[in-house]
Write a protein that holds these residues in place. Structure first.
Motif, PDB file in Angstrom:
ATOM      1  N   PHE A  95       1.980  34.668 -42.281  1.00 15.22           N
ATOM      2  CA  PHE A  95       1.529  34.517 -43.662  1.00 15.22           C
ATOM      3  C   PHE A  95       0.741  35.745 -44.090  1.00 15.22           C
ATOM      4  O   PHE A  95      -0.061  36.282 -43.333  1.00 15.22           O
ATOM      5  CB  PHE A  95       0.657  33.268 -43.760  1.00 15.22           C
ATOM      6  N   GLY A  99       4.691  32.865 -52.258  1.00 13.87           N
ATOM      7  CA  GLY A  99       3.976  33.476 -51.148  1.00 13.87           C
ATOM      8  C   GLY A  99       4.693  34.701 -50.619  1.00 13.87           C
ATOM      9  O   GLY A  99       5.878  34.907 -50.881  1.00 13.87           O
ATOM     10  N   TYR A 142      -4.736  32.981 -52.152  1.00 14.79           N
ATOM     11  CA  TYR A 142      -5.350  32.906 -50.820  1.00 14.79           C
ATOM     12  C   TYR A 142      -4.713  33.968 -49.950  1.00 14.79           C
ATOM     13  O   TYR A 142      -3.481  34.056 -49.856  1.00 14.79           O
ATOM     14  CB  TYR A 142      -5.144  31.526 -50.206  1.00 14.79           C
ATOM     15  N   SER A 179       0.840  27.633 -49.996  1.00  9.59           N
ATOM     16  CA  SER A 179       0.595  27.222 -48.624  1.00  9.59           C
ATOM     17  C   SER A 179       0.618  28.439 -47.709  1.00  9.59           C
ATOM     18  O   SER A 179       1.208  29.469 -48.031  1.00  9.59           O
ATOM     19  CB  SER A 179       1.672  26.229 -48.185  1.00  9.59           C
ATOM     20  N   THR A 180      -0.016  28.283 -46.569  1.00  8.49           N
ATOM     21  CA  THR A 180       0.050  29.315 -45.525  1.00  8.49           C
ATOM     22  C   THR A 180       1.153  29.013 -44.522  1.00  8.49           C
ATOM     23  O   THR A 180       1.406  29.815 -43.626  1.00  8.49           O
ATOM     24  CB  THR A 180      -1.284  29.416 -44.780  1.00  8.49           C
ATOM     25  N   LYS A 181       1.793  27.855 -44.653  1.00  2.00           N
ATOM     26  CA  LYS A 181       2.766  27.389 -43.670  1.00  2.00           C
ATOM     27  C   LYS A 181       4.199  27.662 -44.117  1.00  2.00           C
ATOM     28  O   LYS A 181       4.604  27.263 -45.214  1.00  2.00           O
ATOM     29  CB  LYS A 181       2.583  25.890 -43.433  1.00  2.00           C
ATOM     30  N   ALA A 210      -4.508  36.270 -46.233  1.00  2.00           N
ATOM     31  CA  ALA A 210      -4.813  36.389 -44.812  1.00  2.00           C
ATOM     32  C   ALA A 210      -5.951  37.392 -44.647  1.00  2.00           C
ATOM     33  O   ALA A 210      -6.054  38.356 -45.413  1.00  2.00           O
ATOM     34  CB  ALA A 210      -3.581  36.868 -44.050  1.00  2.00           C
ATOM     35  N   THR A 245      -0.680  33.792 -50.729  1.00  2.00           N
ATOM     36  CA  THR A 245      -0.005  32.829 -51.579  1.00  2.00           C
ATOM     37  C   THR A 245      -0.694  32.772 -52.943  1.00  2.00           C
ATOM     38  O   THR A 245      -1.876  33.090 -53.071  1.00  2.00           O
ATOM     39  CB  THR A 245       0.023  31.432 -50.926  1.00  2.00           C
TER      40      THR A 245
END
Length: 124
Positions: free
Chosen positions: A47, A35, A59, A105-107, A61, A50
Motif C-alpha cells: 500500500f 488507491g 491516508y 483502504s490499505t488492504k 503509508a 488511498t
C-alpha cells in the motif's frame, strides 16, 4: 465496471519528481475510493496511499508521507500521484486501484479494479 490506465512512470534521479496519472473509464469514477499500490522486484505489492470517493480524506503509508501527494479530478475522471524527493527504494511498478469502500483502504483485497501498472525507477 471501471477500467484504469496508469501513465507517467519513468526513470528519475534521486531527489527528483514524477507525477503519475490514472485515467478511469465510465461515469462511476466518483463513486469509488481510489488507491495507489506498488510492487518492487522480488517483493510483495504494498500500500502507498488511498483517497476517499469525495477526495476529502487521504491516508499515506509512513514511507511516503510528506513526499507523495494523492489527488483526484472528477471532471477528468483521473487520479494523480505527485511524487517528490524520490529515493531508490521508491523503485517499483505502481498500480492504481478502485475500491467500493467510501473512505478507501490499505488492504489489496478491498479493491475491486486494478490498472496494469507503470514502472518508476529511481537511480542513485
Amino acid at each position: 465496471q471501471v477500467q484504469l490506465v496508469e501513465s507517467g512512470g519513468g526513470l528519475v534521479q534521486t531527489g527528483g519528481s514524477l507525477r503519475l496519472s490514472c485515467a478511469a473509464s465510465g461515469r462511476t469514477f466518483r463513486s469509488y475510493a481510489m488507491g495507489w499500490f506498488r510492487q518492487a522486484p522480488g517483493k510483495e505489492r504494498e500500500f502507498v496511499v488511498t483517497i476517499s470517493w469525495s477526495g476529502g480524506s487521504t491516508y499515506y503509508a509512513d514511507s511516503v508521507k510528506g513526499r507523495f501527494t494523492i489527488s483526484r479530478d472528477h471532471a477528468k475522471n483521473t487520479l494523480y500521484l505527485q511524487m517528490n524527493s524520490l529515493k531508490p527504494e521508491d523503485t517499483a511498478v505502481y498500480y492504481c486501484a478502485a475500491s467500493p469502500r467510501a473512505n478507501g483502504s490499505t488492504k489489496m483485497n478491498e479493491y475491486a479494479y486494478w490498472g496494469q501498472g507503470t514502472q518508476v525507477t529511481v537511480s542513485s
